[in-house]
Design an enzyme around this catalytic site. Structure first.
Site, mmCIF file in Angstrom:
data_model
loop_
_atom_site.group_PDB
_atom_site.id
_atom_site.type_symbol
_atom_site.label_atom_id
_atom_site.label_comp_id
_atom_site.label_asym_id
_atom_site.label_seq_id
_atom_site.Cartn_x
_atom_site.Cartn_y
_atom_site.Cartn_z
ATOM 1 N N LYS A 60 33.099 38.758 44.971
ATOM 2 C CA LYS A 60 34.044 38.315 43.947
ATOM 3 C C LYS A 60 35.414 38.964 44.150
ATOM 4 O O LYS A 60 36.446 38.284 44.111
ATOM 5 C CB LYS A 60 33.522 38.641 42.550
ATOM 6 C CG LYS A 60 34.424 38.151 41.429
ATOM 7 C CD LYS A 60 33.928 38.605 40.074
ATOM 8 C CE LYS A 60 34.220 40.069 39.840
ATOM 9 N NZ LYS A 60 33.869 40.519 38.476
ATOM 10 N N ASP B 84 33.582 35.153 38.023
ATOM 11 C CA ASP B 84 33.304 36.248 37.095
ATOM 12 C C ASP B 84 32.515 35.685 35.914
ATOM 13 O O ASP B 84 32.058 34.536 35.948
ATOM 14 C CB ASP B 84 34.610 36.912 36.644
ATOM 15 C CG ASP B 84 35.467 35.992 35.774
ATOM 16 O OD1 ASP B 84 35.135 34.785 35.642
ATOM 17 O OD2 ASP B 84 36.459 36.486 35.205
#
Length: 218
Positions: A120, A138
């Site tokens: 991420k 997220d």
């Protein structure tokens, strides 16, 4: 959502916010990388508050190494998990100096190898620093993807893969910013504010909260 609905979803969000950006504050690619590492399980606002003074003092990996782990902790001690984050930031800074001439590599695989940098984080850096068509999933994007029907998946990686397949041009670079901001300010976790959502008619979510002050269905 079908292809036409996904296009319209992003078209409306783009019309409202033509140039979406991360809410993290930074002055260069290295500071961006540090800010994203620090933001894990923390709010952007909290990270910004801690890094304003830090980033006035530290602009390069070499300067961070010189500051040292204890010096960094003093700046970021208000951020959750700051001890481990400080250790990782110093370690990744040492690697950037030793292997990359103090520059942030424009390569997701190289970024993921740095301490404290997961997929991420690497996707955020690739997107914000280099304009790559990456999708940093997220909690907000995971929720918005599943609720709306744009990208359903049981894991962040599954949602990311769906976004890679389904998000059309010209929205691919900005899409993760629009989804994060949408999830942060409108499609909230406990009670989504569907009554003021600009894309409510496109959304698949069954438990829409269409009146202000109403509670989400159980």
């Amino acid at each position: 959502m079908n292809k036409a609905e996904i296009f319209e979803f992003f078209r409306r969000l783009a019309e409202l916010n033509p140039s979406p950006e991360t809410e993290l504050e930074f002055g260069n690619n290295y500071q961006l990388l540090v800010a994203v590492v620090l933001s894990a399980q923390s709010t952007d606002a909290g990270v910004n508050k801690a890094t304003r003074a830090l980033f006035r003092e530290v602009k390069t990996p070499a300067q961070m190494v010189e500051l040292g782990e204890e010096g960094l902790k003093e700046h970021i001690k208000t951020i959750g998990l700051f001890n481990g984050k400080a250790k990782n930031v110093i370690a990744l800074s040492e690697i950037l100096v030793a292997r990359y001439g103090g520059e942030v590599p424009e390569d997701r695989d190289a970024l993921v190898e740095l301490p404290g940098v997961g997929r991420k984080t690497a996707n955020v850096v690739m997107n914000c620093a280099f304009g790559a068509e990456t999708f940093a999933v997220d909690t907000h994007i995971f929720r918005v993807g599943n609720r709306t029907g744009i990208a359903k998946g049981k894991t962040p990686l599954a949602v990311e893969k769906q976004l890679e397949k389904r998000v059309p041009q010209p929205f691919r670079v900005g899409s993760h910013h629009w989804m994060i901001l949408h999830g942060r300010y409108i499609c909230k976790a406990r009670t989504p504010e569907c009554w003021r959502c600009p894309v409510v008619d496109l959304c698949d979510y069954k438990d829409k909260v269409l009146e202000k002050g109403a509670k989400k269905a159980a």
